[in-house]
Design an enzyme around this catalytic site. Structure first.
Site, PDB file in Angstrom:
ATOM      1  N   ARG A   1     -56.365  19.535 -76.633  1.00  0.00           N
ATOM      2  CA  ARG A   1     -56.508  21.002 -77.560  1.00  0.00           C
ATOM      3  C   ARG A   1     -56.613  22.024 -76.150  1.00  0.00           C
ATOM      4  O   ARG A   1     -56.597  23.055 -75.670  1.00  0.00           O
ATOM      5  CB  ARG A   1     -57.838  21.112 -78.131  1.00  0.00           C
ATOM      6  CG  ARG A   1     -57.213  22.140 -78.649  1.00  0.00           C
ATOM      7  CD  ARG A   1     -58.508  22.696 -80.170  1.00  0.00           C
ATOM      8  NE  ARG A   1     -58.120  21.278 -81.405  1.00  0.00           N
ATOM      9  CZ  ARG A   1     -58.173  21.284 -82.521  1.00  0.00           C
ATOM     10  NH1 ARG A   1     -59.778  22.359 -82.861  1.00  0.00           N
ATOM     11  NH2 ARG A   1     -58.550  20.546 -83.399  1.00  0.00           N
TER      12      ARG A   1
ATOM     13  N   HIS B   1     -49.996  20.392 -84.695  1.00  0.00           N
ATOM     14  CA  HIS B   1     -51.539  19.296 -85.358  1.00  0.00           C
ATOM     15  C   HIS B   1     -50.763  18.156 -85.651  1.00  0.00           C
ATOM     16  O   HIS B   1     -51.380  17.796 -86.406  1.00  0.00           O
ATOM     17  CB  HIS B   1     -52.026  20.632 -85.334  1.00  0.00           C
ATOM     18  CG  HIS B   1     -53.702  19.808 -85.924  1.00  0.00           C
ATOM     19  ND1 HIS B   1     -54.447  19.170 -85.107  1.00  0.00           N
ATOM     20  CD2 HIS B   1     -54.845  20.396 -86.279  1.00  0.00           C
ATOM     21  CE1 HIS B   1     -55.247  19.078 -85.074  1.00  0.00           C
ATOM     22  NE2 HIS B   1     -55.639  19.947 -85.752  1.00  0.00           N
TER      23      HIS B   1
ATOM     24  N   GLN C   1     -53.822  15.675 -87.410  1.00  0.00           N
ATOM     25  CA  GLN C   1     -53.915  16.373 -88.340  1.00  0.00           C
ATOM     26  C   GLN C   1     -53.107  15.715 -89.484  1.00  0.00           C
ATOM     27  O   GLN C   1     -53.532  15.184 -90.958  1.00  0.00           O
ATOM     28  CB  GLN C   1     -53.870  17.299 -88.556  1.00  0.00           C
ATOM     29  CG  GLN C   1     -54.831  18.797 -90.028  1.00  0.00           C
ATOM     30  CD  GLN C   1     -55.601  18.089 -90.208  1.00  0.00           C
ATOM     31  OE1 GLN C   1     -56.278  18.695 -89.347  1.00  0.00           O
ATOM     32  NE2 GLN C   1     -56.279  17.695 -91.380  1.00  0.00           N
TER      33      GLN C   1
ATOM     34  N   ASP D   1     -54.346  26.789 -95.904  1.00  0.00           N
ATOM     35  CA  ASP D   1     -55.319  26.331 -93.990  1.00  0.00           C
ATOM     36  C   ASP D   1     -55.854  28.020 -93.776  1.00  0.00           C
ATOM     37  O   ASP D   1     -54.883  29.021 -94.331  1.00  0.00           O
ATOM     38  CB  ASP D   1     -54.355  25.814 -93.232  1.00  0.00           C
ATOM     39  CG  ASP D   1     -54.587  26.120 -91.171  1.00  0.00           C
ATOM     40  OD1 ASP D   1     -55.967  26.529 -91.610  1.00  0.00           O
ATOM     41  OD2 ASP D   1     -53.914  25.733 -90.089  1.00  0.00           O
TER      42      ASP D   1
ATOM     43  N   CYS E   1     -56.953  21.187 -94.080  1.00  0.00           N
ATOM     44  CA  CYS E   1     -57.376  20.658 -92.453  1.00  0.00           C
ATOM     45  C   CYS E   1     -59.336  21.258 -92.011  1.00  0.00           C
ATOM     46  O   CYS E   1     -59.690  20.183 -91.710  1.00  0.00           O
ATOM     47  CB  CYS E   1     -56.781  21.341 -91.291  1.00  0.00           C
ATOM     48  SG  CYS E   1     -56.526  23.228 -91.255  1.00  0.00           S
TER      49      CYS E   1
ATOM     50  N   ARG F   1     -59.417  11.438 -90.681  1.00  0.00           N
ATOM     51  CA  ARG F   1     -58.445  12.407 -89.242  1.00  0.00           C
ATOM     52  C   ARG F   1     -59.201  11.227 -88.023  1.00  0.00           C
ATOM     53  O   ARG F   1     -58.870  10.767 -87.220  1.00  0.00           O
ATOM     54  CB  ARG F   1     -59.429  13.834 -88.706  1.00  0.00           C
ATOM     55  CG  ARG F   1     -59.639  14.497 -89.699  1.00  0.00           C
ATOM     56  CD  ARG F   1     -57.976  14.993 -89.669  1.00  0.00           C
ATOM     57  NE  ARG F   1     -57.205  14.926 -87.957  1.00  0.00           N
ATOM     58  CZ  ARG F   1     -57.709  16.755 -87.197  1.00  0.00           C
ATOM     59  NH1 ARG F   1     -58.625  17.288 -87.636  1.00  0.00           N
ATOM     60  NH2 ARG F   1     -57.423  16.117 -86.563  1.00  0.00           N
TER      61      ARG F   1
HETATM   62  N1  NVA Z   1     -54.182  26.287 -87.970  1.00  0.00           N
HETATM   63  C1  NVA Z   1     -55.520  26.185 -87.777  1.00  0.00           C
HETATM   64  C2  NVA Z   1     -55.673  25.325 -87.771  1.00  0.00           C
HETATM   65  C3  NVA Z   1     -57.449  23.978 -87.397  1.00  0.00           C
HETATM   66  C4  NVA Z   1     -57.363  22.666 -87.391  1.00  0.00           C
HETATM   67  C5  NVA Z   1     -55.813  26.835 -86.372  1.00  0.00           C
HETATM   68  O1  NVA Z   1     -54.600  26.511 -85.193  1.00  0.00           O
HETATM   69  O2  NVA Z   1     -57.070  27.154 -85.736  1.00  0.00           O
HETATM   70  N1   CP Z   2     -59.189  20.358 -89.030  1.00  0.00           N
HETATM   71  C1   CP Z   2     -59.300  20.765 -87.522  1.00  0.00           C
HETATM   72  O1   CP Z   2     -58.262  20.039 -86.573  1.00  0.00           O
HETATM   73  O2   CP Z   2     -60.803  20.939 -86.790  1.00  0.00           O
HETATM   74  P1   CP Z   2     -60.861  21.097 -86.280  1.00  0.00           P
HETATM   75  O3   CP Z   2     -60.972  22.655 -85.473  1.00  0.00           O
HETATM   76  O4   CP Z   2     -62.804  21.619 -86.274  1.00  0.00           O
HETATM   77  O5   CP Z   2     -60.794  20.166 -85.096  1.00  0.00           O
END
Ligand code: NVA
Ligand code: CP
Length: 333
Positions: free
Chosen positions: A106, A133, A136, A229, A270, A315
């Site tokens: 990540r 993602h 997700q 989101d 998400c 997930r």
């Molecule tokens: N768009 C958000 C998704 C988190 C799961 C981010 O990148 O922070």
């Molecule tokens: N939805 C998601 O990816 O959550 P986290 O950032 O907690 O992994």
């Protein structure tokens, strides 16, 4: 279909049939987990999970999924490795793939996960980048299919910051699964033309549409799923809150907005979500800008139409499916 040894970097890399099969396997794993059935298929494998951004669901899903499959796990947090500062991405990939059977990553630029995959001899799984993602979207479509019993012909409306990573993967997955996709948000945060150009021919082939609009009336009577989101994604500077609030407040998911969708519509997110003041970030924003709820109201988040916790659980089942399919070397699946 052969998944063995493949990376999972973006939804676009997989065919419609392959993605459907990942969902089938995820459902099977969910049943097995519920039934308490042992599925430790990989007692001799280990994985590394690398996080340059924070995580709750993705990290825990990879860990629990790996433990359920019998694997060992090493977690590296943003400060816990040499990657990027002292050792190149390519060298990190070459070292880790000598030690581990799979690598989750990540981070920020998609190019990093792509480079890891290029230099790694073992599967690399994308746990979120600025661009997309994909795990997700898999979990989300499992949730939608479980709820409605089918996917093709449904309409998914993503409301808010439509150019973000989650929205990009949802658009691609929708096009692949024959689900109509509405990206509804301010024009200045609209999904890129490049994304739409990539996805439209896929949608056409699968008999569905992609609509990009700043008009919330596009949801009227059409949407089966309303998805939103956070207004500021991981890695974006806190100074942007003021600008984002101004742009996105008209797209806050309220009960009125939900009522524009079909009466049977459900709400997805998400997570994590700012729907109340029970987080330090939400309290800071409240103090500065006066908002007590952001992308979704507490009423919608906690309503019967919200299936966000089923979604969060899925997930894990879908990530387990991705790990299983790409690591399995034992012939027929
Ligand atoms: N768009 C958000 C998704 C988190 C799961 C981010 O990148 O922070
Ligand atoms: N939805 C998601 O990816 O959550 P986290 O950032 O907690 O992994």
């Amino acid at each position: 279909m052969d998944f063995t040894g493949r990376d999972f970097l973006r939804i676009l890399d997989f065919s419609e049939d392959e993605l459907r099969y990942m969902l089938v396997v995820a459902r099977k794993f969910k049943e097995m987990k519920r039934a308490g059935q042992n599925h430790k298929y990989f007692p001799n494998k280990n994985i590394a999970i690398l996080f340059e951004k924070t995580s709750t669901r993705t990290r825990c899903s990879f860990e629990v999924g790996a433990y359920d499959l019998g694997m060992g796990v090493t977690y590296l947090d943003p400060t816990g490795s040499q990657m990027g500062h002292k050792e190149s991405i390519a060298d990190t990939a070459r070292v880790l793939s000598r030690l581990y059977d799979g690598i989750e990553y990540r981070g920020f630029d998609q190019s990093v996960v792509d480079t890891l995959a290029e230099y790694s001899d073992v599967p690399v799984w994308n746990g979120l980048t600025d661009e997309c993602h994909p795990t997700q979207a898999l979990g989300d479509f499992m949730t939608i299919e479980e709820h409605f019993g089918y996917l093709k012909g449904l309409t998914l409306a993503f409301v808010g910051d439509t150019r973000n990573n989650v929205a990009n993967s949802l658009m691609t997955m929708s096009a692949k699964m024959g689900v109509n996709f509405i990206a509804c948000g301010p024009a200045s945060l609209a999904t890129s033309d490049e994304m739409v150009t990539k996805c439209r021919p896929i949608a056409e082939k699968n008999g569905c549409t992609i609509t990009v609009t700043d008009d919330i009336r596009a949801l009227d009577g059409k949407a089966d799923v309303i998805y939103t989101d956070v207004w500021l994604s991981l890695g974006e500077p806190a100074e942007k809150w003021g600008e984002r609030i101004n742009l996105l407040k008209p797209y806050q998911v309220t009960m009125d907005l939900m009522n524009r969708a079909k009466p049977t519509a459900v709400f997805l997110h998400c997570l994590p979500s700012f729907h109340d003041l029970n987080t330090s970030i939400a309290r800071d924003v409240h103090e500065k800008y006066g908002l007590s709820e952001m992308e979704v109201t507490d009423e919608v988040f906690n309503s019967e139409r919200s299936i966000v916790f089923e979604q969060a659980e899925n997930r894990m089942h879908t990530i387990k499916s991705v790990m299983f399919l790409t690591l399995w070397e034992g012939g027929n699946k």
